[in-house]
Motif scaffolding. Structure first.
Motif, PDB file in Angstrom:
ATOM      1  N   TYR A 169       1.177   7.453   3.477  1.00 39.62           N
ATOM      2  CA  TYR A 169       2.400   6.973   2.820  1.00 39.62           C
ATOM      3  C   TYR A 169       2.812   5.598   3.365  1.00 39.62           C
ATOM      4  CZ  TYR A 169       7.298   6.833   1.387  1.00 39.62           C
ATOM      5  OH  TYR A 169       8.506   6.467   0.864  1.00 39.62           O
ATOM      6  N   LEU A 170       2.778   5.438   4.689  1.00 45.70           N
ATOM      7  CA  LEU A 170       3.133   4.149   5.275  1.00 45.70           C
ATOM      8  C   LEU A 170       2.129   3.066   4.878  1.00 45.70           C
ATOM      9  CD1 LEU A 170       4.224   5.231   8.876  1.00 45.70           C
ATOM     10  CD2 LEU A 170       5.694   4.528   6.982  1.00 45.70           C
ATOM     11  N   SER A 171       0.882   3.422   4.804  1.00 42.15           N
ATOM     12  CA  SER A 171      -0.127   2.444   4.379  1.00 42.15           C
ATOM     13  C   SER A 171       0.112   1.977   2.950  1.00 42.15           C
ATOM     14  CB  SER A 171      -1.523   3.063   4.494  1.00 42.15           C
ATOM     15  OG  SER A 171      -1.795   3.472   5.822  1.00 42.15           O
ATOM     16  N   ALA A 172       0.497   2.914   2.066  1.00 42.67           N
ATOM     17  CA  ALA A 172       0.796   2.531   0.682  1.00 42.67           C
ATOM     18  C   ALA A 172       2.010   1.615   0.617  1.00 42.67           C
ATOM     19  CB  ALA A 172       1.018   3.778  -0.165  1.00 42.67           C
ATOM     20  N   LEU A 173       3.067   1.910   1.414  1.00 40.22           N
ATOM     21  CA  LEU A 173       4.256   1.045   1.427  1.00 40.22           C
ATOM     22  C   LEU A 173       3.924  -0.357   1.942  1.00 40.22           C
ATOM     23  CD1 LEU A 173       7.089   3.409   2.720  1.00 40.22           C
ATOM     24  CD2 LEU A 173       6.772   2.530   0.414  1.00 40.22           C
ATOM     25  N   ILE A 174       3.173  -0.419   3.035  1.00 37.34           N
ATOM     26  CA  ILE A 174       2.813  -1.725   3.598  1.00 37.34           C
ATOM     27  C   ILE A 174       1.956  -2.515   2.608  1.00 37.34           C
ATOM     28  CG2 ILE A 174       1.492  -2.833   5.438  1.00 37.34           C
ATOM     29  CD1 ILE A 174       2.332  -0.503   7.251  1.00 37.34           C
ATOM     30  N   ARG A 175       1.073  -1.818   1.914  1.00 37.69           N
ATOM     31  CA  ARG A 175       0.242  -2.503   0.931  1.00 37.69           C
ATOM     32  C   ARG A 175       1.095  -3.075  -0.198  1.00 37.69           C
ATOM     33  NH1 ARG A 175      -4.905   0.294  -2.224  1.00 37.69           N
ATOM     34  NH2 ARG A 175      -5.585  -1.589  -3.338  1.00 37.69           N
ATOM     35  N   CYS A 176       2.087  -2.313  -0.662  1.00 35.89           N
ATOM     36  CA  CYS A 176       2.966  -2.817  -1.731  1.00 35.89           C
ATOM     37  C   CYS A 176       3.796  -4.010  -1.257  1.00 35.89           C
ATOM     38  CB  CYS A 176       3.885  -1.698  -2.211  1.00 35.89           C
ATOM     39  SG  CYS A 176       3.044  -0.369  -3.077  1.00 35.89           S
ATOM     40  N   VAL A 177       4.325  -3.944  -0.020  1.00 32.96           N
ATOM     41  CA  VAL A 177       5.129  -5.054   0.500  1.00 32.96           C
ATOM     42  C   VAL A 177       4.280  -6.309   0.636  1.00 32.96           C
ATOM     43  CG1 VAL A 177       6.414  -5.860   2.515  1.00 32.96           C
ATOM     44  CG2 VAL A 177       6.791  -3.556   1.649  1.00 32.96           C
ATOM     45  N   ILE A 178       3.070  -6.163   1.133  1.00 31.68           N
ATOM     46  CA  ILE A 178       2.187  -7.327   1.279  1.00 31.68           C
ATOM     47  C   ILE A 178       1.832  -7.914  -0.083  1.00 31.68           C
ATOM     48  CG2 ILE A 178      -0.118  -8.026   2.003  1.00 31.68           C
ATOM     49  CD1 ILE A 178       0.106  -6.040   4.290  1.00 31.68           C
ATOM     50  N   LEU A 190       3.737  -7.804  -2.833  1.00 32.43           N
ATOM     51  CA  LEU A 190       4.921  -8.528  -3.312  1.00 32.43           C
ATOM     52  C   LEU A 190       5.103  -9.844  -2.561  1.00 32.43           C
ATOM     53  CD1 LEU A 190       7.443  -5.565  -3.715  1.00 32.43           C
ATOM     54  CD2 LEU A 190       6.364  -6.879  -5.534  1.00 32.43           C
ATOM     55  N   HIS A 191       4.850  -9.826  -1.264  1.00 30.60           N
ATOM     56  CA  HIS A 191       4.979 -11.055  -0.483  1.00 30.60           C
ATOM     57  C   HIS A 191       3.988 -12.111  -0.970  1.00 30.60           C
ATOM     58  CE1 HIS A 191       5.990 -13.503   2.981  1.00 30.60           C
ATOM     59  NE2 HIS A 191       4.705 -13.592   3.300  1.00 30.60           N
ATOM     60  N   ASP A 192       2.768 -11.718  -1.221  1.00 31.34           N
ATOM     61  CA  ASP A 192       1.782 -12.664  -1.744  1.00 31.34           C
ATOM     62  C   ASP A 192       2.185 -13.187  -3.121  1.00 31.34           C
ATOM     63  OD1 ASP A 192       0.286 -12.296   0.528  1.00 31.34           O
ATOM     64  OD2 ASP A 192      -1.015 -10.757  -0.365  1.00 31.34           O
ATOM     65  N   LEU A 193       2.773 -12.313  -3.946  1.00 33.57           N
ATOM     66  CA  LEU A 193       3.214 -12.757  -5.261  1.00 33.57           C
ATOM     67  C   LEU A 193       4.322 -13.802  -5.153  1.00 33.57           C
ATOM     68  CD1 LEU A 193       3.041 -12.405  -8.345  1.00 33.57           C
ATOM     69  CD2 LEU A 193       4.715 -10.552  -8.143  1.00 33.57           C
ATOM     70  N   VAL A 194       5.269 -13.584  -4.244  1.00 29.52           N
ATOM     71  CA  VAL A 194       6.349 -14.568  -4.057  1.00 29.52           C
ATOM     72  C   VAL A 194       5.810 -15.884  -3.538  1.00 29.52           C
ATOM     73  CG1 VAL A 194       8.446 -15.047  -2.740  1.00 29.52           C
ATOM     74  CG2 VAL A 194       8.111 -12.797  -3.752  1.00 29.52           C
ATOM     75  N   LEU A 195       4.892 -15.831  -2.607  1.00 28.32           N
ATOM     76  CA  LEU A 195       4.298 -17.063  -2.074  1.00 28.32           C
ATOM     77  C   LEU A 195       3.536 -17.825  -3.157  1.00 28.32           C
ATOM     78  CD1 LEU A 195       2.978 -15.894   1.418  1.00 28.32           C
ATOM     79  CD2 LEU A 195       5.007 -17.260   0.920  1.00 28.32           C
ATOM     80  N   ASN A 196       2.832 -17.108  -4.008  1.00 24.29           N
ATOM     81  CA  ASN A 196       2.122 -17.776  -5.106  1.00 24.29           C
ATOM     82  C   ASN A 196       3.095 -18.431  -6.075  1.00 24.29           C
ATOM     83  OD1 ASN A 196      -0.366 -17.022  -4.106  1.00 24.29           O
ATOM     84  ND2 ASN A 196      -0.418 -15.106  -5.265  1.00 24.29           N
ATOM     85  N   LYS A 197       4.219 -17.764  -6.330  1.00 15.47           N
ATOM     86  CA  LYS A 197       5.232 -18.338  -7.231  1.00 15.47           C
ATOM     87  C   LYS A 197       5.837 -19.608  -6.648  1.00 15.47           C
ATOM     88  CE  LYS A 197       7.913 -18.178 -10.894  1.00 15.47           C
ATOM     89  NZ  LYS A 197       7.365 -18.376 -12.252  1.00 15.47           N
TER      90      LYS A 197
END
Length: 361
Positions: free
Chosen positions: A294-303, A305-312
């Protein structure tokens, strides 16, 4: 007939083998044999209830049989009468002579069948193939069933050797069992089979798998598929063990002490789920593993989203957002309009001056 007794994949009773036949340790099947047998089946018996039969070539060292090559043999058997079959001897002799010219070290080590089970004629085919084994060979020929069904998850090969059993329960002429003569019967006994390959064969198999594997399937899907395959194979083996114990308990087969001991060892290795501490520890470990997932899935989603914001942000820095771009265009148009008005004003002023000079003259 003695061949009718060979329809089981396990030993009915501990056989009494002759000292002239050494024990076969294992049988190694190479990929070329599997490909040849599959091609033979699809050419001859696909979509029918027939089976394909061929000869195995290779070598044998210290009880280990290595089947490196094979060739198909014309074979037919009567579906109504199991004792009637046809195998082309002349074709077998000619093919064996040609293979000896190409590979002098390869000899006949047995025969294969696409089964998927032992047939009554297999003992007779074994005796026929035994004639083509070179004189002075110590290791007897083996029998390998190659299962070509695509839904099979486990190893597609099952190897057997022929053993001789002494049956002393044959009644004599007066009907007394104690005074009967001993009779020697032949049957098939299971031998461990392996899938092995040389370096050149491994390279060829890798190239074939590149064309078969789907690159769009993720690694997780392959892992899940492998787990399901392992569980289905385990279920198949457990069902086979249950069927064997059922047949033995009903008296239709003699109990083999070695097989029973192996089953007992397997059962003893299973955990005792009646112990409360063991159940609690398993639940705790299961919860810990699910928490990590569960924690791995959350960390993967946060990373992600972070990459998406940086690309934007990077895209906006390079191109700019739409509103700023429109404002810049309007400002540029306004500046160009003011410059044009100034140029028009200057041209009008020059024209007025020129007209005033002419009128004064």
């Amino acid at each position: 007939m003695g061949a009718a007794k060979a329809d089981t994949s396990t030993n009915d009773s501990p056989p009494t083998t002759s000292s002239a036949q050494p024990d076969i340790v294992d049988v190694t099947i190479h990929p070329l044999v599997l490909l040849s047998a599959t091609d033979h089946y699809h050419r001859v018996a696909r979509g029918t209830r027939k089976r394909a039969v061929g000869v195995l070539l290779g070598s044998a060292t210290r009880g280990s049989v290595d089947a490196t090559n094979s060739f198909a043999v014309p074979f037919e058997e009567d579906s109504k009468n199991s004792s009637v079959f046809y195998l082309d001897h002349n074709y077998l002799e000619n093919m064996l002579a040609m293979f000896r010219k190409v590979h002098a070290k390869e000899r006949v080590v047995g025969f294969y069948s696409t089964g998927p089970q032992i047939r009554p004629n297999d003992l007779r085919i074994h005796e026929l193939v035994r004639r083509f084994v070179p004189a002075g060979t110590v290791t007897p020929p083996v029998f390998v069933i190659i299962d070509v069904r695509p839904d099979r998850e486990s190893i597609p090969t099952t190897a057997y050797r022929v053993v001789e059993e002494v049956d002393s329960s044959v009644p004599g002429g007066g009907g007394d069992k104690s005074g009967g003569a001993a009779e020697v019967r032949k049957s098939f006994a299971h031998v461990p089979s392996l899938i092995g390959a040389l370096e050149a064969e491994e390279v060829g198999v890798e190239h074939l798998l590149r064309d078969i594997n789907d690159p769009t399937v993720s690694t997780v899907a392959n892992l899940v598929k492998a787990k399901l395959s392992g569980l289905s194979t385990l279920t198949e083996k457990l069902v086979e063990m249950k069927d064997y114990l059922t047949v033995v308990s009903e008296g239709r087969m003699k109990a083999n002490s070695e097989i029973i001991a192996n089953m007992q060892a397997i059962v003893n290795l299973l955990p005792n789920l009646n112990v409360e501490e063991l159940v609690r520890s398993m639940l705790v470990k299961n919860n810990d593993m699910h928490m990590v997932i569960y924690l791995s899935a959350l960390i993967r989603c946060v990373i992600a989203l972070h990459d998406l914001v940086l690309n934007k942000i990077a895209y906006n820095d390079e191109v700019g957002d739409g509103l700023g771009h429109v404002k810049d265009k309007k400002a540029a148009k306004a500046d160009s309009g003011e410059e044009k008005k100034e140029e028009d004003g200057d041209s009008k002023a020059k024209g007025d001056k020129a007209g005033f000079k002419k009128s004064s003259k």
